[in-house]
Write a protein that holds these residues in place. Structure first.
Motif, mmCIF file in Angstrom:
data_model
loop_
_atom_site.group_PDB
_atom_site.id
_atom_site.type_symbol
_atom_site.label_atom_id
_atom_site.label_comp_id
_atom_site.label_asym_id
_atom_site.label_seq_id
_atom_site.Cartn_x
_atom_site.Cartn_y
_atom_site.Cartn_z
ATOM 1 N N ARG A 148 0.847 -1.178 0.000
ATOM 2 C CA ARG A 148 0.000 0.000 0.000
ATOM 3 C C ARG A 148 0.895 1.246 0.000
ATOM 4 O O ARG A 148 2.034 1.207 0.442
ATOM 5 N N THR A 149 0.333 2.357 -0.449
ATOM 6 C CA THR A 149 1.091 3.607 -0.430
ATOM 7 C C THR A 149 1.528 3.948 0.988
ATOM 8 O O THR A 149 2.685 4.302 1.228
ATOM 9 N N GLY A 150 0.590 3.835 1.935
ATOM 10 C CA GLY A 150 0.902 4.155 3.318
ATOM 11 C C GLY A 150 1.950 3.236 3.915
ATOM 12 O O GLY A 150 2.797 3.670 4.702
ATOM 13 N N GLU A 151 1.906 1.962 3.573
ATOM 14 C CA GLU A 151 2.903 1.018 4.082
ATOM 15 C C GLU A 151 4.295 1.380 3.598
ATOM 16 O O GLU A 151 5.276 1.273 4.343
ATOM 17 N N THR A 152 4.396 1.807 2.353
ATOM 18 C CA THR A 152 5.688 2.177 1.803
ATOM 19 C C THR A 152 6.197 3.452 2.467
ATOM 20 O O THR A 152 7.384 3.550 2.808
ATOM 21 N N ARG A 153 5.335 4.409 2.654
ATOM 22 C CA ARG A 153 5.720 5.661 3.303
ATOM 23 C C ARG A 153 6.194 5.440 4.734
ATOM 24 O O ARG A 153 7.088 6.137 5.219
ATOM 25 N N LEU A 154 5.590 4.466 5.431
ATOM 26 C CA LEU A 154 5.879 4.257 6.853
ATOM 27 C C LEU A 154 7.030 3.286 7.118
ATOM 28 O O LEU A 154 7.341 3.007 8.276
ATOM 29 N N LEU A 155 7.641 2.782 6.057
ATOM 30 C CA LEU A 155 8.782 1.881 6.258
ATOM 31 C C LEU A 155 9.914 2.592 6.998
ATOM 32 O O LEU A 155 10.287 3.712 6.657
ATOM 33 N N ARG A 156 10.451 1.913 7.976
ATOM 34 C CA ARG A 156 11.611 2.431 8.701
ATOM 35 C C ARG A 156 12.842 1.624 8.290
ATOM 36 O O ARG A 156 12.718 0.477 7.833
ATOM 37 N N PRO A 157 14.045 2.181 8.435
ATOM 38 C CA PRO A 157 15.253 1.445 8.042
ATOM 39 C C PRO A 157 15.356 0.070 8.685
ATOM 40 O O PRO A 157 15.793 -0.893 8.049
ATOM 41 N N THR A 221 3.196 14.059 -1.700
ATOM 42 C CA THR A 221 4.484 13.947 -2.382
ATOM 43 C C THR A 221 4.523 12.713 -3.267
ATOM 44 O O THR A 221 5.051 12.744 -4.388
ATOM 45 N N VAL A 222 3.957 11.614 -2.786
ATOM 46 C CA VAL A 222 3.921 10.383 -3.580
ATOM 47 C C VAL A 222 3.145 10.621 -4.871
ATOM 48 O O VAL A 222 3.574 10.206 -5.959
ATOM 49 N N GLY A 223 2.004 11.300 -4.768
ATOM 50 C CA GLY A 223 1.215 11.594 -5.954
ATOM 51 C C GLY A 223 1.971 12.461 -6.948
ATOM 52 O O GLY A 223 1.944 12.210 -8.157
ATOM 53 N N LYS A 224 2.665 13.467 -6.438
ATOM 54 C CA LYS A 224 3.440 14.348 -7.317
ATOM 55 C C LYS A 224 4.585 13.589 -7.980
ATOM 56 O O LYS A 224 4.875 13.792 -9.170
ATOM 57 N N TYR A 247 -1.622 3.935 -6.555
ATOM 58 C CA TYR A 247 -2.257 2.717 -6.045
ATOM 59 C C TYR A 247 -2.513 1.687 -7.136
ATOM 60 O O TYR A 247 -2.691 0.499 -6.846
ATOM 61 N N ASP A 248 -2.511 2.112 -8.399
ATOM 62 C CA ASP A 248 -2.721 1.161 -9.494
ATOM 63 C C ASP A 248 -1.546 0.195 -9.636
ATOM 64 O O ASP A 248 -1.697 -0.876 -10.224
ATOM 65 N N LEU A 249 -0.399 0.556 -9.082
ATOM 66 C CA LEU A 249 0.741 -0.363 -9.094
ATOM 67 C C LEU A 249 0.467 -1.557 -8.187
ATOM 68 O O LEU A 249 0.801 -2.695 -8.521
ATOM 69 N N ARG A 250 -0.141 -1.312 -7.026
ATOM 70 C CA ARG A 250 -0.528 -2.406 -6.126
ATOM 71 C C ARG A 250 -1.609 -3.255 -6.779
ATOM 72 O O ARG A 250 -1.588 -4.493 -6.694
ATOM 73 N N HIS A 251 -2.537 -2.598 -7.442
ATOM 74 C CA HIS A 251 -3.599 -3.312 -8.135
ATOM 75 C C HIS A 251 -3.004 -4.230 -9.203
ATOM 76 O O HIS A 251 -3.403 -5.392 -9.339
#
Length: 320
Positions: A148-157, A221-224, A247-251
């Motif tokens: 998901r977009t949110g999962e990718t954004r929230l990834l920590r090192p 930022t992800v959308g841009k 999100y169409d990439l996940r789809h």
């Protein structure tokens, strides 16, 4: 002073409700924003009872600003249900008559040429850092791992284990966590991104993907970043139709796996639980939302999808 600045008579209930939702894995800023608007309304109009007049009064006022957009109503409806479940039996639950008609989701179905062109552009993104070197890695996780977009954004090192080739998705939707194996190619892409980011921001950054200020990447930022790569690739945008989005990439990840299994002669229905688990779904019903758009799947499983329309879930406000 409460954490979110509530001032109405409903402050304790709203704070407790949001704490409950966060424990369930729902941290959306949209929910908080709308409940703060409700709180302001109640303070201004001296509302102290969570009854029909209070709730529908706010809803009516909010509609003058939001027009036909009504997804936010699910938040105040959920608060009413939560209050009833916690002993306030007279709390009003917003009537379904306020619901807008359900509009079926129509994702943009990416084809192979578009995906190749998109990633070629993302690799040479004409943008300021760190988007310039993060774009490929970010969107690879959505396309090749179905994040998901949110999962990718929230990834920590510390969630990205390059040596062992796996990712930890922690407390995602529904407060569910999962560990995902990743391929060598994906690992290499993530390693290259991590190397450049470490050199720029140091080894102790909080997030794997960061903004120019070193903070968490925002959804905007992800959308841009996606739109910049799409346009730089010279890909067309449909006129009067569904526009491509991150999100169409996940789809695509979902139905591409289904089509690959079909080409290999595998039993798709037997494989769906694995897909659901990898994508972080609570059950396979949610996976149907992604794969029912595959022409190959519909042709081969028409008898199943026709007889099992109840398996196609209503698309809610939160990411599936």
């Amino acid at each position: 002073m409460n954490a979110r600045g509530f001032t109405s008579a409903f402050t304790p209930q709203l704070e407790a409700y949001l704490a409950f939702k966060e424990k369930m894995g729902f941290y959306g800023a949209s929910r908080i924003w709308y409940l703060k608007q409700f709180d302001v309304y109640c303070t201004t109009h001296e509302r102290t009872v969570f009854d029909r007049d209070t709730v529908e009064g706010w809803v009516s006022q909010q509609l003058t600003r939001s027009g036909r957009y009504r997804s936010w109503m699910s938040y105040i409806r959920d608060v009413g249900r939560w209050l009833q479940a916690h002993g306030q039996r007279d709390a009003y639950v917003l009537s379904d008559r306020w619901k807008a008609a359900v509009v079926p989701a129509h994702p943009y179905l990416l084809n192979t040429d578009e995906i190749e062109a998109f990633f070629a552009a993302a690799a040479t993104l004409n943008a300021v850092s760190p988007r310039r070197w993060q774009a490929v890695a970010f969107f690879t996780l959505m396309h090749s791992c179905g994040l998901r977009t949110g999962e990718t954004r929230l990834l920590r090192p510390e969630h990205v284990h390059l040596r062992d080739r796996h990712l930890d998705i922690v407390a995602s939707k529904g407060n569910r966590s999962r560990r995902l194996p990743i391929t060598g190619e994906v690992t290499e892409i993530l390693a290259n991104c991590d190397r450049v980011t470490r050199a720029r921001f140091g080894p102790t950054r909080g997030m794997f993907f960061v903004s120019a200020a070193g903070n968490q990447v925002t959804a905007a930022t992800v959308g841009k970043m996606f739109n910049r790569a799409w346009d730089q690739a010279g890909l067309p945008r449909p006129v009067g139709a569904q526009q491509p989005r991150p999100y169409d990439l996940r789809h695509h990840f979902a139905y591409a796996n289904v089509e690959r299994w079909m080409a290999q002669g595998k039993d798709v229905m037997a494989m769906l639980p694995y897909l659901a688990r990898y994508m972080g779904h609570a059950d396979i019903e949610s996976s149907f939302y992604y794969i029912h758009t595959s022409p190959e799947f519909l042709h081969a499983y028409a008898h199943l999808t026709t007889a099992s329309q109840s398996l196609l879930p209503e698309v809610g406000f939160d990411e599936t």
